[in-house]
Design a protein around this motif. Structure first.
Motif, PDB file in Angstrom:
ATOM      1  N   ALA A  88       0.834  -1.211   0.000  1.00 33.47           N
ATOM      2  CA  ALA A  88       0.000   0.000   0.000  1.00 33.47           C
ATOM      3  C   ALA A  88       0.869   1.260   0.000  1.00 33.47           C
ATOM      4  O   ALA A  88       0.572   2.233  -0.708  1.00 33.47           O
ATOM      5  CB  ALA A  88      -0.936  -0.008   1.203  1.00 33.47           C
ATOM      6  N   LEU A  89       1.952   1.240   0.770  1.00 30.57           N
ATOM      7  CA  LEU A  89       2.857   2.389   0.793  1.00 30.57           C
ATOM      8  C   LEU A  89       3.574   2.549  -0.543  1.00 30.57           C
ATOM      9  O   LEU A  89       3.753   3.672  -1.031  1.00 30.57           O
ATOM     10  CB  LEU A  89       3.880   2.229   1.920  1.00 30.57           C
ATOM     11  CG  LEU A  89       3.339   2.396   3.347  1.00 30.57           C
ATOM     12  CD1 LEU A  89       4.363   1.920   4.359  1.00 30.57           C
ATOM     13  CD2 LEU A  89       2.954   3.844   3.615  1.00 30.57           C
ATOM     14  N   PHE A 147      -3.091   3.434  -3.383  1.00 31.46           N
ATOM     15  CA  PHE A 147      -4.090   3.109  -4.412  1.00 31.46           C
ATOM     16  C   PHE A 147      -4.832   1.840  -3.997  1.00 31.46           C
ATOM     17  O   PHE A 147      -4.217   0.909  -3.514  1.00 31.46           O
ATOM     18  CB  PHE A 147      -3.384   2.876  -5.752  1.00 31.46           C
ATOM     19  CG  PHE A 147      -4.316   2.513  -6.869  1.00 31.46           C
ATOM     20  CD1 PHE A 147      -4.969   3.500  -7.573  1.00 31.46           C
ATOM     21  CD2 PHE A 147      -4.548   1.186  -7.194  1.00 31.46           C
ATOM     22  CE1 PHE A 147      -5.840   3.164  -8.601  1.00 31.46           C
ATOM     23  CE2 PHE A 147      -5.413   0.835  -8.204  1.00 31.46           C
ATOM     24  CZ  PHE A 147      -6.067   1.833  -8.917  1.00 31.46           C
ATOM     25  N   PRO A 148      -6.149   1.756  -4.165  1.00 31.54           N
ATOM     26  CA  PRO A 148      -7.119   2.736  -4.672  1.00 31.54           C
ATOM     27  C   PRO A 148      -7.780   3.548  -3.571  1.00 31.54           C
ATOM     28  O   PRO A 148      -8.668   4.350  -3.837  1.00 31.54           O
ATOM     29  CB  PRO A 148      -8.152   1.832  -5.346  1.00 31.54           C
ATOM     30  CG  PRO A 148      -8.189   0.616  -4.460  1.00 31.54           C
ATOM     31  CD  PRO A 148      -6.776   0.423  -3.971  1.00 31.54           C
ATOM     32  N   PHE A 149      -7.332   3.351  -2.315  1.00 33.58           N
ATOM     33  CA  PHE A 149      -8.005   3.981  -1.171  1.00 33.58           C
ATOM     34  C   PHE A 149      -7.863   5.498  -1.160  1.00 33.58           C
ATOM     35  O   PHE A 149      -8.655   6.197  -0.538  1.00 33.58           O
ATOM     36  CB  PHE A 149      -7.470   3.377   0.132  1.00 33.58           C
ATOM     37  CG  PHE A 149      -7.689   1.902   0.229  1.00 33.58           C
ATOM     38  CD1 PHE A 149      -8.913   1.390   0.623  1.00 33.58           C
ATOM     39  CD2 PHE A 149      -6.682   1.010  -0.114  1.00 33.58           C
ATOM     40  CE1 PHE A 149      -9.131   0.031   0.694  1.00 33.58           C
ATOM     41  CE2 PHE A 149      -6.887  -0.360  -0.048  1.00 33.58           C
ATOM     42  CZ  PHE A 149      -8.120  -0.850   0.350  1.00 33.58           C
ATOM     43  N   VAL A 150      -6.835   5.998  -1.867  1.00 35.67           N
ATOM     44  CA  VAL A 150      -6.635   7.441  -1.937  1.00 35.67           C
ATOM     45  C   VAL A 150      -7.862   8.136  -2.527  1.00 35.67           C
ATOM     46  O   VAL A 150      -8.205   9.256  -2.143  1.00 35.67           O
ATOM     47  CB  VAL A 150      -5.359   7.761  -2.750  1.00 35.67           C
ATOM     48  CG1 VAL A 150      -5.501   7.340  -4.203  1.00 35.67           C
ATOM     49  CG2 VAL A 150      -5.004   9.230  -2.647  1.00 35.67           C
ATOM     50  N   ASP A 204      -2.948   3.015   3.826  1.00 32.84           N
ATOM     51  CA  ASP A 204      -1.526   2.692   3.959  1.00 32.84           C
ATOM     52  C   ASP A 204      -1.004   3.016   5.355  1.00 32.84           C
ATOM     53  O   ASP A 204      -0.256   2.235   5.942  1.00 32.84           O
ATOM     54  CB  ASP A 204      -0.701   3.410   2.883  1.00 32.84           C
ATOM     55  CG  ASP A 204      -0.950   4.914   2.840  1.00 32.84           C
ATOM     56  OD1 ASP A 204      -1.912   5.405   3.486  1.00 32.84           O
ATOM     57  OD2 ASP A 204      -0.185   5.612   2.137  1.00 32.84           O
ATOM     58  N   ILE A 205      -1.428   4.155   5.913  1.00 29.26           N
ATOM     59  CA  ILE A 205      -0.989   4.542   7.258  1.00 29.26           C
ATOM     60  C   ILE A 205      -1.603   3.612   8.306  1.00 29.26           C
ATOM     61  O   ILE A 205      -0.915   3.147   9.232  1.00 29.26           O
ATOM     62  CB  ILE A 205      -1.385   6.011   7.554  1.00 29.26           C
ATOM     63  CG1 ILE A 205      -0.819   6.943   6.491  1.00 29.26           C
ATOM     64  CG2 ILE A 205      -0.925   6.411   8.950  1.00 29.26           C
ATOM     65  CD1 ILE A 205       0.678   6.881   6.323  1.00 29.26           C
ATOM     66  N   ILE A 206      -2.897   3.337   8.155  1.00 34.27           N
ATOM     67  CA  ILE A 206      -3.572   2.421   9.085  1.00 34.27           C
ATOM     68  C   ILE A 206      -2.903   1.047   9.051  1.00 34.27           C
ATOM     69  O   ILE A 206      -2.645   0.436  10.090  1.00 34.27           O
ATOM     70  CB  ILE A 206      -5.072   2.299   8.736  1.00 34.27           C
ATOM     71  CG1 ILE A 206      -5.782   3.641   8.965  1.00 34.27           C
ATOM     72  CG2 ILE A 206      -5.739   1.198   9.555  1.00 34.27           C
ATOM     73  CD1 ILE A 206      -7.181   3.707   8.382  1.00 34.27           C
ATOM     74  N   ALA A 207      -2.584   0.571   7.842  1.00 34.16           N
ATOM     75  CA  ALA A 207      -2.002  -0.767   7.683  1.00 34.16           C
ATOM     76  C   ALA A 207      -0.609  -0.851   8.292  1.00 34.16           C
ATOM     77  O   ALA A 207      -0.277  -1.845   8.950  1.00 34.16           O
ATOM     78  CB  ALA A 207      -1.964  -1.147   6.204  1.00 34.16           C
ATOM     79  N   ILE A 208       0.220   0.188   8.115  1.00 31.01           N
ATOM     80  CA  ILE A 208       1.578   0.109   8.653  1.00 31.01           C
ATOM     81  C   ILE A 208       1.553   0.222  10.181  1.00 31.01           C
ATOM     82  O   ILE A 208       2.364  -0.405  10.873  1.00 31.01           O
ATOM     83  CB  ILE A 208       2.522   1.166   8.009  1.00 31.01           C
ATOM     84  CG1 ILE A 208       4.001   0.795   8.243  1.00 31.01           C
ATOM     85  CG2 ILE A 208       2.241   2.563   8.510  1.00 31.01           C
ATOM     86  CD1 ILE A 208       4.470  -0.458   7.584  1.00 31.01           C
TER      87      ILE A 208
END
Length: 195
Positions: free
Chosen positions: A148-149, A154-157, A164-168
């Motif tokens: 995601a990073l 993409f595609p959440f943007v 990406d921030i939540i996932a990391i």
């Protein structure tokens, strides 16, 4: 040097290739993928694909080694080392690119090498520290977060979701939890080392 070990070595060899695409500034890169405010350089996309390919080989080499009775001491050493090198290389690269907080990279890398050390202690004592459920979940979340990073969320943007921030962050939290779990469940190994 059997097939599973060759796959593991291939994973290690993909690491510098991936980092070249991420960190070397080539003038001949084609224009990035642009869609409204979303921008994704081709080098990041290629690095993401290489990372996915390398990460997918992790399960393949272990499966082949167990299925075909090809488990070797070299494989026991190389496989976890390859995993840790891959994760460490990509996280350090993401920190360099400003896409990942340095403390998250330090937490994840430290846990990976600490657990690898614990596994090596177990091997010396003739036992195996199997991957627990939390460790498997940790691996999946780390891979999802890193991809995601790499692809700029993409595609959440487009939905305004900072996936990406939540996932990391989730990867960091599950990494801490699974690391503690490994050491609690295998504390008997440390008693025998004088630690």
């Amino acid at each position: 040097m059997n097939l599973p070990n060759r796959i593991t070595l291939a994973r290690i060899c993909l690491i510098p290739v991936m980092m070249i695409f991420l960190l070397v500034d080539f003038d001949f890169y084609p224009a990035p993928i642009v869609w409204n405010d979303f921008v994704l350089p081709y080098n990041q996309l290629i690095a993401a694909l290489i990372f996915i390919l390398a990460a997918s080989t992790d399960g393949i080499d272990g499966y082949l080694a167990r299925k075909n009775n090809m488990v070797t001491n070299l494989g026991k050493l190389l496989d976890p080392l390859a995993d840790k090198l891959l994760v460490a290389a990509i996280l350090i690269s993401l920190v360099e690119m400003g896409k990942c907080e340095s403390w998250i990279a330090v937490v994840i890398i430290s846990r990976e090498f600490a657990v690898t050390g614990l596994r090596q202690i177990a091997l010396l004592e003739g036992s195996v520290v199997a991957a627990g459920q939390s460790g498997k979940i940790k691996t999946v979340i780390q891979i999802v977060a890193i991809v995601a990073l790499l692809i700029n969320n993409f595609p959440f943007v487009f939905l305004g979701i900072p996936f990406d921030i939540i996932a990391i962050w989730a990867a960091a939290m599950i990494t801490i939890y699974s690391g503690i779990e490994y050491f609690v469940q295998n504390r008997h190994l440390l008693k025998g080392t004088g630690a």
